[in-house]
Enzyme design. Structure first.
Site, mmCIF file in Angstrom:
data_model
loop_
_atom_site.group_PDB
_atom_site.id
_atom_site.type_symbol
_atom_site.label_atom_id
_atom_site.label_comp_id
_atom_site.label_asym_id
_atom_site.label_seq_id
_atom_site.Cartn_x
_atom_site.Cartn_y
_atom_site.Cartn_z
ATOM 1 N N THR A 169 6.480 7.432 -33.987
ATOM 2 C CA THR A 169 5.893 7.136 -32.671
ATOM 3 C C THR A 169 6.812 6.174 -31.909
ATOM 4 O OG1 THR A 169 3.690 7.448 -33.582
ATOM 5 C CG2 THR A 169 3.837 6.197 -31.509
ATOM 6 N N GLU A 368 -0.615 7.419 -41.038
ATOM 7 C CA GLU A 368 -1.144 6.189 -41.666
ATOM 8 C C GLU A 368 -1.840 6.492 -42.989
ATOM 9 O OE1 GLU A 368 -0.715 3.165 -40.778
ATOM 10 O OE2 GLU A 368 -0.185 3.207 -38.668
HETATM 11 P P1 TGC Z 1 1.840 0.962 -55.237
HETATM 12 O O1 TGC Z 1 2.514 0.781 -56.565
HETATM 13 O O2 TGC Z 1 0.391 1.285 -55.211
HETATM 14 O O3 TGC Z 1 2.089 -0.345 -54.324
HETATM 15 C C1 TGC Z 1 3.350 -0.967 -54.199
HETATM 16 C C2 TGC Z 1 3.084 -2.420 -53.807
HETATM 17 O O4 TGC Z 1 2.444 -2.470 -52.523
HETATM 18 C C3 TGC Z 1 1.114 -3.041 -52.628
HETATM 19 N N1 TGC Z 1 0.236 -2.238 -51.771
HETATM 20 C C4 TGC Z 1 -0.227 -2.655 -50.589
HETATM 21 N N2 TGC Z 1 -0.112 -3.820 -49.948
HETATM 22 C C5 TGC Z 1 -0.719 -3.933 -48.735
HETATM 23 N N3 TGC Z 1 -1.394 -2.936 -48.183
HETATM 24 C C6 TGC Z 1 -1.538 -1.736 -48.784
HETATM 25 N N4 TGC Z 1 -2.208 -0.748 -48.205
HETATM 26 C C7 TGC Z 1 -0.942 -1.560 -50.055
HETATM 27 N N5 TGC Z 1 -0.866 -0.528 -50.939
HETATM 28 C C8 TGC Z 1 -0.152 -0.958 -51.976
HETATM 29 C C9 TGC Z 1 0.753 -2.939 -54.093
HETATM 30 O O5 TGC Z 1 -0.143 -3.944 -54.470
HETATM 31 C C10 TGC Z 1 2.112 -3.141 -54.758
HETATM 32 O O6 TGC Z 1 2.424 -4.505 -54.699
HETATM 33 P P2 TGC Z 1 3.298 -5.212 -55.876
HETATM 34 O O7 TGC Z 1 3.321 -6.657 -55.513
HETATM 35 O O8 TGC Z 1 2.555 -4.887 -57.147
HETATM 36 O O9 TGC Z 1 4.646 -4.558 -55.842
HETATM 37 O O10 TGC Z 1 2.685 2.048 -54.441
HETATM 38 P P3 TGC Z 1 2.792 3.615 -54.636
HETATM 39 O O11 TGC Z 1 4.234 3.978 -54.514
HETATM 40 O O12 TGC Z 1 2.060 4.060 -55.886
HETATM 41 O O13 TGC Z 1 2.060 4.172 -53.330
HETATM 42 C C11 TGC Z 1 0.719 4.111 -53.127
HETATM 43 C C12 TGC Z 1 0.336 4.903 -51.856
HETATM 44 C C13 TGC Z 1 0.404 6.407 -52.093
HETATM 45 C C14 TGC Z 1 -1.095 4.491 -51.542
HETATM 46 C C15 TGC Z 1 1.282 4.529 -50.695
HETATM 47 O O14 TGC Z 1 2.562 5.002 -50.909
HETATM 48 C C16 TGC Z 1 0.805 5.059 -49.356
HETATM 49 O O15 TGC Z 1 -0.017 4.401 -48.714
HETATM 50 N N6 TGC Z 1 1.287 6.250 -48.900
HETATM 51 C C17 TGC Z 1 1.005 6.737 -47.552
HETATM 52 C C18 TGC Z 1 2.143 6.385 -46.645
HETATM 53 C C19 TGC Z 1 1.701 6.182 -45.226
HETATM 54 O O16 TGC Z 1 0.574 5.877 -44.921
HETATM 55 N N7 TGC Z 1 2.652 6.284 -44.309
HETATM 56 C C20 TGC Z 1 2.359 5.959 -42.928
HETATM 57 C C21 TGC Z 1 3.629 5.820 -42.120
HETATM 58 S S1 TGC Z 1 3.462 4.945 -40.615
HETATM 59 C C22 TGC Z 1 2.531 5.899 -39.627
HETATM 60 O O17 TGC Z 1 2.021 6.894 -39.978
HETATM 61 C C23 TGC Z 1 2.351 5.387 -38.259
HETATM 62 S S2 TGC Z 1 1.413 6.360 -37.196
HETATM 63 C C24 TGC Z 1 0.978 5.147 -36.109
HETATM 64 C C25 TGC Z 1 0.487 5.567 -34.831
HETATM 65 O O18 TGC Z 1 1.148 6.307 -34.081
HETATM 66 O O19 TGC Z 1 -0.630 5.067 -34.496
HETATM 67 P P1 FAD Z 2 3.348 15.045 -47.011
HETATM 68 O O1 FAD Z 2 3.482 13.699 -47.619
HETATM 69 O O2 FAD Z 2 4.407 16.050 -47.278
HETATM 70 O O3 FAD Z 2 1.926 15.646 -47.445
HETATM 71 C C1 FAD Z 2 1.616 17.042 -47.303
HETATM 72 C C2 FAD Z 2 0.220 17.302 -47.870
HETATM 73 O O4 FAD Z 2 0.206 16.996 -49.265
HETATM 74 C C3 FAD Z 2 -0.872 16.427 -47.242
HETATM 75 O O5 FAD Z 2 -2.033 17.197 -47.058
HETATM 76 C C4 FAD Z 2 -1.113 15.361 -48.291
HETATM 77 O O6 FAD Z 2 -2.422 14.815 -48.246
HETATM 78 C C5 FAD Z 2 -0.898 16.170 -49.574
HETATM 79 N N1 FAD Z 2 -0.560 15.312 -50.722
HETATM 80 C C6 FAD Z 2 0.402 14.376 -50.796
HETATM 81 N N2 FAD Z 2 0.407 13.810 -52.012
HETATM 82 C C7 FAD Z 2 -0.589 14.385 -52.727
HETATM 83 C C8 FAD Z 2 -1.096 14.221 -54.064
HETATM 84 N N3 FAD Z 2 -0.580 13.330 -54.911
HETATM 85 N N4 FAD Z 2 -2.122 15.003 -54.440
HETATM 86 C C9 FAD Z 2 -2.666 15.904 -53.595
HETATM 87 N N5 FAD Z 2 -2.227 16.109 -52.328
HETATM 88 C C10 FAD Z 2 -1.204 15.351 -51.904
HETATM 89 N N6 FAD Z 2 5.409 7.693 -39.744
HETATM 90 C C11 FAD Z 2 6.073 6.510 -39.548
HETATM 91 O O7 FAD Z 2 6.721 6.009 -40.459
HETATM 92 N N7 FAD Z 2 6.047 5.891 -38.334
HETATM 93 C C12 FAD Z 2 5.364 6.402 -37.268
HETATM 94 O O8 FAD Z 2 5.344 5.798 -36.181
HETATM 95 C C13 FAD Z 2 4.669 7.641 -37.447
HETATM 96 N N8 FAD Z 2 4.017 8.218 -36.378
HETATM 97 C C14 FAD Z 2 3.467 9.475 -36.531
HETATM 98 C C15 FAD Z 2 2.971 10.143 -35.409
HETATM 99 C C16 FAD Z 2 2.461 11.438 -35.539
HETATM 100 C C17 FAD Z 2 1.954 12.160 -34.334
HETATM 101 C C18 FAD Z 2 2.413 12.059 -36.809
HETATM 102 C C19 FAD Z 2 1.859 13.444 -36.984
HETATM 103 C C20 FAD Z 2 2.919 11.406 -37.912
HETATM 104 C C21 FAD Z 2 3.474 10.123 -37.788
HETATM 105 N N9 FAD Z 2 4.059 9.461 -38.890
HETATM 106 C C22 FAD Z 2 4.718 8.263 -38.722
HETATM 107 C C23 FAD Z 2 4.183 10.151 -40.160
HETATM 108 C C24 FAD Z 2 2.906 10.173 -40.998
HETATM 109 O O9 FAD Z 2 2.657 8.914 -41.539
HETATM 110 C C25 FAD Z 2 3.095 11.238 -42.073
HETATM 111 O O10 FAD Z 2 3.012 12.499 -41.440
HETATM 112 C C26 FAD Z 2 2.055 11.125 -43.183
HETATM 113 O O11 FAD Z 2 2.215 9.929 -43.906
HETATM 114 C C27 FAD Z 2 2.130 12.320 -44.151
HETATM 115 O O12 FAD Z 2 3.435 12.542 -44.567
HETATM 116 P P2 FAD Z 2 4.048 14.035 -44.454
HETATM 117 O O13 FAD Z 2 3.816 14.515 -43.059
HETATM 118 O O14 FAD Z 2 5.464 13.993 -44.922
HETATM 119 O O15 FAD Z 2 3.153 14.895 -45.415
#
Ligand code: TGC
Ligand code: FAD
Length: 389
Positions: A169, A368
């Site tokens: 974003t 997120e």
């Molecule tokens: P894991 O081993 O569970 O954790 C690593 C370390 O991080 C700590 N931790 C957190 N701390 C703060 N907040 C959280 N939500 C946290 N989750 C974990 C944890 O305690 C640990 O700390 P330490 O001190 O022990 O090292 O990590 P993992 O590799 O097993 O991953 C867990 C998982 C799958 C939940 C994590 O990778 C995850 O949340 N995946 C999703 C990634 C995601 O949400 N990406 C978003 C990208 S940004 C975006 O989408 C912006 S869109 C915004 C917009 O346009 O509005």
């Molecule tokens: P993938 O990780 O490839 O996942 C694909 C599918 O597999 C999903 O349905 C997921 O739930 C499923 N899956 C994954 N792991 C498992 C599991 N262990 N078991 C079962 N199912 C599983 N990211 C940023 O960093 N910064 C931004 O500003 C940002 N802005 C965004 C804005 C928009 C409009 C969009 C669409 C996305 C944005 N993102 C941003 C990225 C967003 O955070 C990712 O799209 C999201 O985290 C999912 O990652 P992916 O798209 O690579 O899907």
């Protein structure tokens, strides 16, 4: 005593707000009604983020509103949530802009940055003079950021950054990108400035969702980053994940606004729509569907308010945020889809808000952390077993 309940606030959440919180809500609500809603249909159709809104939200103090000092408003978490709710009642694109700037860019600079980085970026970002983006997701899979390929190596006093980020974003309008990369010293955050040689961005076009928001890719080809642009306060995945906790919290509130906009639309429409000789609103099935929307909105409001109060006490657990992000996004998306259906053929027209919110929410339930990610975070908390691998 029986008084008429507010259909958007059946449990009178308003009475739980302080005067300051209610004022923040009302101010942003008025702004959204007057300046945002009237232009969002066209912005969505034209696939364009209305950039003049940046200055307006900055003047209202909505950028980095939870930060104390540095020209920021220093509001509490519930106020930040209410801001997100009202903005997203307008459009998820504007809320996204504010979420990213506030929770994903200003927050890490505030929490992990040097004093010099804070002085340089936070006041400018609060004023909307500098725009930020947050690069975590990579093309090969965003759900597992621990597997990131983007990396940086020390070279004298500098770092050399290589890799790519996807779905970012604000990518092409940002003055600075907070980019997370692997290093020999752990995962670090780099402030990459737009003119740094080797840094490039590209807009992602033809989206069906979040059309009134800028989304793009970031590319790093031997970008030389001075040590002064590295966030000194964190060297692990906890850094970016803690930013996500802030932004996800705001999203739990934001999607309530989108859902309210959809319910509001069908409440009005079904009163006017006469079918089989009576208003659609008088049929049992339609009433049950709208009652269900109201129930889900109310549940979401209670979750978010409770979450905000816990956050303001400094006792928030990321698992609690995951549960609300999952519940509230799912509720809002289901409500938008059902509202679209209740409008019949009219529901596919951008002149009615549900289809725009529905399409936006397809992104919001994915970014997120996808719904599955949040379900598995809760599952891990309950069982102690990590089911991601
Ligand atoms: P894991 O081993 O569970 O954790 C690593 C370390 O991080 C700590 N931790 C957190 N701390 C703060 N907040 C959280 N939500 C946290 N989750 C974990 C944890 O305690 C640990 O700390 P330490 O001190 O022990 O090292 O990590 P993992 O590799 O097993 O991953 C867990 C998982 C799958 C939940 C994590 O990778 C995850 O949340 N995946 C999703 C990634 C995601 O949400 N990406 C978003 C990208 S940004 C975006 O989408 C912006 S869109 C915004 C917009 O346009 O509005
Ligand atoms: P993938 O990780 O490839 O996942 C694909 C599918 O597999 C999903 O349905 C997921 O739930 C499923 N899956 C994954 N792991 C498992 C599991 N262990 N078991 C079962 N199912 C599983 N990211 C940023 O960093 N910064 C931004 O500003 C940002 N802005 C965004 C804005 C928009 C409009 C969009 C669409 C996305 C944005 N993102 C941003 C990225 C967003 O955070 C990712 O799209 C999201 O985290 C999912 O990652 P992916 O798209 O690579 O899907």
């Amino acid at each position: 005593m029986s008084t008429k309940l507010d259909p958007m606030d059946i449990y009178d959440i308003r009475s739980e707000l302080s005067d300051d919180e209610a004022m923040v809500k009302d101010t942003v609500a008025r702004y959204v009604d007057d300046k945002v809603i009237p232009l969002m249909q066209s912005a969505f159709e034209q696939h364009e983020f209305p950039r003049h809104l940046i200055q307006e939200v900055a003047e209202l103090g909505l950028l980095g509103s939870s930060i104390d000092g540095y020209d920021c408003a220093g509001l509490n978490s519930v106020s930040y949530g209410l801001i997100c709710q009202e903005l997203e009642r307008g459009d998820s694109g504007l809320r996204s802009f504010v979420s990213v700037q506030s929770s994903l860019v200003m927050f890490p600079i505030y929490a992990y940055g040097s004093e010099e980085q804070k002085q340089r970026w936070l006041p400018a970002m609060a004023k909307g003079e500098a725009i930020g983006c947050f690069g975590l997701t990579e093309p090969h899979g965003g759900s597992d950021p621990s597997n990131m390929k983007t990396h940086a190596k020390r070279d004298g006093d500098d770092w050399i950054l290589n890799g790519a980020k996807m779905w970012i974003t604000n990518a092409t309008i940002a003055d600075a990108a907070v980019v997370w990369a692997k290093t020999d010293e752990g995962i670090k955050g780099f402030i990459v400035e737009k003119d740094m040689p080797g840094f490039d961005t590209q807009e992602i076009e033809n989206k069906f969702s979040l059309r009134a928001s800028v989304t793009g890719a970031l590319f790093f080809n031997n970008v030389r980053i001075p040590e002064a642009n590295v966030l000194p306060g964190v060297s692990s995945l906890k850094g970016p994940l803690s930013c996500l906790t802030q932004a996800r919290y705001g999203i739990t509130w934001g999607v309530i606004g989108a859902a309210q906009a959809c319910l509001n639309e069908v409440l009005a429409y079904t009163q006017e729509r006469i079918l089989f000789g009576k208003p659609l609103a008088s049929t049992q099935t339609i009433q049950i569907r709208m009652a269900d929307m109201s129930r889900r909105i109310t549940t979401a409001q209670l979750l978010s308010l409770r979450l905000g109060r816990i956050k303001d006490k400094g006792q928030l657990s990321p698992t609690q945020v995951s549960m609300a992000k999952w519940n509230n996004c799912r509720a809002a998306l289901d409500i938008a889809r059902d509202a679209r259906d209740i409008l019949g053929g009219a529901g596919i027209s951008a002149e009615f808000v549900p289809i725009r919110h529905m399409l936006n929410l397809e992104s919001v339930i994915t970014y997120e952390g996808t719904e599955t990610v949040h379900q598995l975070v809760v599952g891990k908390e309950l069982t102690g077993i990590n089911a991601f691998g």
